[in-house]
Structures are given as structure tokens and as C-alpha cells.
Design a protein around this motif. Structure first.
Motif, short mmCIF file in Angstrom:
data_model
loop_
_atom_site.label_atom_id
_atom_site.label_comp_id
_atom_site.label_asym_id
_atom_site.label_seq_id
_atom_site.Cartn_x
_atom_site.Cartn_y
_atom_site.Cartn_z
N MET A 25 0.83 -1.20 0.00
CA MET A 25 0.00 0.00 0.00
C MET A 25 0.87 1.25 0.00
SD MET A 25 -3.39 -0.41 2.34
CE MET A 25 -2.65 -1.02 3.82
N HIS A 26 0.35 2.30 -0.63
CA HIS A 26 0.97 3.61 -0.46
C HIS A 26 1.05 3.92 1.03
CE1 HIS A 26 -0.44 4.61 -4.69
NE2 HIS A 26 0.76 5.16 -4.69
N ALA A 27 1.97 4.74 1.43
CA ALA A 27 2.03 5.18 2.82
C ALA A 27 0.74 5.92 3.16
CB ALA A 27 3.24 6.08 3.03
N LEU A 28 0.34 5.83 4.43
CA LEU A 28 -0.90 6.48 4.87
C LEU A 28 -0.88 7.98 4.55
CD1 LEU A 28 -3.32 5.18 6.16
CD2 LEU A 28 -2.44 5.82 8.41
N SER A 29 0.29 8.57 4.63
CA SER A 29 0.40 10.02 4.37
C SER A 29 0.16 10.35 2.90
CB SER A 29 1.79 10.50 4.79
OG SER A 29 2.78 9.80 4.07
N GLU A 30 0.14 9.33 2.04
CA GLU A 30 -0.06 9.56 0.61
C GLU A 30 -1.53 9.47 0.20
OE1 GLU A 30 2.24 10.52 -1.71
OE2 GLU A 30 3.38 10.83 0.14
N VAL A 31 -2.39 9.09 1.14
CA VAL A 31 -3.81 8.97 0.81
C VAL A 31 -4.34 10.34 0.41
CG1 VAL A 31 -6.11 8.42 1.69
CG2 VAL A 31 -4.16 7.00 2.33
N GLY A 32 -4.99 10.39 -0.75
CA GLY A 32 -5.47 11.67 -1.26
C GLY A 32 -4.44 12.40 -2.10
N LYS A 33 -3.19 11.91 -2.06
CA LYS A 33 -2.14 12.50 -2.91
C LYS A 33 -1.78 11.46 -3.98
CE LYS A 33 -0.49 14.81 1.20
NZ LYS A 33 0.55 14.64 2.23
N SER A 34 -0.65 10.76 -3.78
CA SER A 34 -0.31 9.71 -4.77
C SER A 34 -1.33 8.58 -4.71
CB SER A 34 1.07 9.13 -4.48
OG SER A 34 1.99 10.11 -4.22
N CYS A 35 -1.83 8.32 -3.51
CA CYS A 35 -2.79 7.22 -3.35
C CYS A 35 -4.17 7.74 -3.69
CB CYS A 35 -2.76 6.69 -1.93
SG CYS A 35 -3.72 5.17 -1.76
N LYS A 36 -4.72 7.21 -4.80
CA LYS A 36 -5.98 7.76 -5.31
C LYS A 36 -7.20 7.03 -4.75
CE LYS A 36 -3.84 10.56 -8.23
NZ LYS A 36 -3.01 11.41 -7.40
N ALA A 37 -7.08 6.52 -3.57
CA ALA A 37 -8.21 5.80 -2.98
C ALA A 37 -9.38 6.75 -2.79
CB ALA A 37 -7.80 5.19 -1.66
N GLU A 38 -10.60 6.33 -3.22
CA GLU A 38 -11.77 7.19 -3.03
C GLU A 38 -12.40 6.90 -1.68
OE1 GLU A 38 -14.34 6.92 -6.34
OE2 GLU A 38 -12.80 7.63 -7.74
N VAL A 39 -12.48 5.64 -1.35
CA VAL A 39 -12.98 5.26 -0.03
C VAL A 39 -11.85 4.52 0.67
CG1 VAL A 39 -14.74 4.03 1.25
CG2 VAL A 39 -15.26 4.98 -0.99
N VAL A 40 -11.59 4.88 1.88
CA VAL A 40 -10.50 4.23 2.59
C VAL A 40 -11.07 3.24 3.59
CG1 VAL A 40 -8.45 4.60 3.98
CG2 VAL A 40 -9.19 6.35 2.36
N PHE A 41 -10.78 1.99 3.39
CA PHE A 41 -11.21 0.98 4.36
C PHE A 41 -10.07 0.71 5.31
CE2 PHE A 41 -13.69 0.19 0.56
CZ PHE A 41 -14.97 0.15 1.09
N LEU A 42 -10.33 0.86 6.55
CA LEU A 42 -9.25 0.63 7.52
C LEU A 42 -9.75 -0.31 8.60
CD1 LEU A 42 -8.01 4.29 7.87
CD2 LEU A 42 -6.78 2.44 6.79
N GLU A 43 -8.89 -1.14 9.06
CA GLU A 43 -9.21 -1.98 10.21
C GLU A 43 -9.26 -1.08 11.44
OE1 GLU A 43 -9.67 -5.30 10.24
OE2 GLU A 43 -9.44 -5.40 8.06
N ALA A 44 -10.05 -1.48 12.41
CA ALA A 44 -10.17 -0.65 13.61
C ALA A 44 -9.17 -1.08 14.68
CB ALA A 44 -11.58 -0.75 14.16
N ASP A 45 -8.03 -1.54 14.23
CA ASP A 45 -7.08 -2.11 15.19
C ASP A 45 -6.25 -1.06 15.91
OD1 ASP A 45 -7.90 -4.62 14.79
OD2 ASP A 45 -6.38 -5.11 13.29
N SER A 46 -5.65 -0.15 15.15
CA SER A 46 -4.72 0.76 15.79
C SER A 46 -5.41 2.06 16.18
CB SER A 46 -3.56 1.07 14.84
OG SER A 46 -4.04 1.90 13.81
N GLU A 47 -4.81 2.77 17.07
CA GLU A 47 -5.36 4.05 17.51
C GLU A 47 -5.49 5.02 16.34
OE1 GLU A 47 -3.61 4.26 21.99
OE2 GLU A 47 -3.54 6.02 20.73
N GLN A 48 -4.46 4.99 15.49
CA GLN A 48 -4.45 5.91 14.36
C GLN A 48 -5.65 5.66 13.45
OE1 GLN A 48 -1.11 5.54 11.81
NE2 GLN A 48 -1.18 7.67 11.20
N ASP A 49 -5.94 4.38 13.22
CA ASP A 49 -7.06 4.05 12.36
C ASP A 49 -8.38 4.46 12.99
OD1 ASP A 49 -5.71 1.00 10.93
OD2 ASP A 49 -5.22 3.10 10.67
N ASN A 50 -8.52 4.24 14.29
CA ASN A 50 -9.73 4.66 14.98
C ASN A 50 -9.93 6.15 14.85
OD1 ASN A 50 -11.06 2.43 15.99
ND2 ASN A 50 -9.58 2.18 17.64
N TYR A 51 -8.85 6.85 14.96
CA TYR A 51 -8.87 8.30 14.86
C TYR A 51 -9.42 8.72 13.50
CZ TYR A 51 -6.89 13.00 14.41
OH TYR A 51 -6.72 14.34 14.19
#
Ligand code: ZN
Length: 198
Positions: free
Chosen positions: A140-166
């Protein structure tokens, strides 16, 4: 001058003599010789550079240390676009042929490379193992690239880490997963239920 990498080496001789292998596996060579690696990536976009030092340490571990690096093209599993990733492996691997050697090597914090009795080492296999270990489990692209290089329209994330919950709570990216979110929000709810059954 680039020497061709040897394909059959006696690890006893190499570690006793402290041989150093320095070189490059060209892209066309790696595509032909490192088939497991080729399967795991879309493309090896640069040559593979290796520096391998064979030695015996003071405990008797026959080992190789050094670096392997290259660049690969992977497909981002979030947006399905391709991206380039640099792989830099620090090699610290002991050659073992029985369980005593394995135990010693593990206690000394080496990665393990098994060789059968009288088996020659193909350093290309060693290099390939290192590269495979360095690949991300999910490309996967780095999380910081979402919306930039990473053209994901919907982001599916596991609810495992604090960052993802956030991310989930702030951006409401995962609204149709509300039932599991309830449980996530209150981990003590289950505990309460269990207690009240007694
Ligand atoms: Zn992406």
C-alpha cells in the motif's frame, strides 16, 4: 568491472576465508533467476545491489552480513494503482546444518539459513529470501499519501490501531460498519455481560 555472482559456494570455505561478494544482479538476470521474487512483485525496476561478507564469529556462528537493495513496482491494495518501493535489507544470517547450530544462531540473533549436509549455497537464494522478507505483507501507499499519490476514493481501515480509529471517527469513512464500532467503542460492554451472567 562486475563479476557474475557465483551460483554454488562452499559456505565453510567462504566463512573461513572471510570472502566478500560485492556486485549487481542485473534486472534481466533477476527476472530469470529469482522466480519467487518475480512472482511476488509487478516488476523489479532496478538492478539488485548486494554486499555480502562471510565470516565466523567468536561463538562459531558461520554467518553472512551485509546489504541487499533494489527497487520494485507494487500494486497498492487500497487504490489499485502501481507505486515504486525501495527495498533495503540488512543481512545478518547464520548458516545452520543441525539443531545445535540453529539454537546458537538464534541465541545470537541471526536469521537462519538452513543448508543440508554437503549442500552448496546459492547466494541468489539468500538474496531472494532477504528481498521477499523485506516486502510489505500488504502493498500500500504510505498512509500520508492517501489523497495524494494514493488515489483511494474510499479508505477501508481496520479498527485495530489508535491511528485508524482516529481516522474513522473523524472522517466517518466507515459508516456502514456501525455494529462492530459499537463493540470497539466500549470494550467493557462484553465484560459486563459476562459478569452479570454469574
Ligand atoms: Zn494507493
Amino acid at each position: 568491472m562486475i563479476e557474475r555472482i557465483p551460483q554454488r559456494i562452499d559456505h565453510f570455505r567462504y566463512t573461513d576465508q572471510g570472502v566478500i561478494l560485492d556486485g549487481v544482479l542485473a534486472q534481466k538476470e533477476s527476472a530469470k533467476d529469482l522466480l519467487r521474487f518475480k512472482e511476488a512483485i509487478l516488476e523489479n525496476s532496478s538492478d539488485i545491489i548486494y554486499h555480502l561478507e562471510f565470516d565466523v564469529d567468536f561463538l562459531g556462528n558461520r554467518h553472512v552480513t551485509g546489504k541487499v537493495s533494489t527497487q520494485v513496482i507494487l500494486q497498492c491494495q487500497r487504490c489499485m494503482n502501481n507505486f515504486e518501493l525501495e527495498l533495503n535489507c540488512d543481512v545478518s544470517t547464520a548458516f545452520v546444518q543441525n539443531e545445535t547450530e540453529q539454537k546458537l544462531a538464534e541465541d545470537s540473533d541471526y536469521d537462519i539459513f538452513w543448508l543440508a549436509k554437503r549442500e552448496y549455497l546459492d547466494p541468489r537464494v539468500l538474496i531472494e529470501d532477504e528481498l521477499l522478507l523485506a516486502l510489505p505483507q500488504i502493498a500500500m501507499h504510505a498512509l500520508s499519501e492517501v489523497g495524494k499519490s494514493c488515489k483511494a476514493e474510499v479508505v477501508f481501515l481496520e479498527a485495530d490501531s489508535e491511528q485508524d480509529n482516529y481516522l474513522k471517527k473523524d472522517n466517518r469513512l466507515d459508516e456502514d460498519n456501525s455494529s462492530s464500532e459499537q463493540v470497539d467503542d466500549n470494550p467493557f460492554a462484553i465484560l459486563k455481560q459476562l459478569k452479570s451472567k454469574k
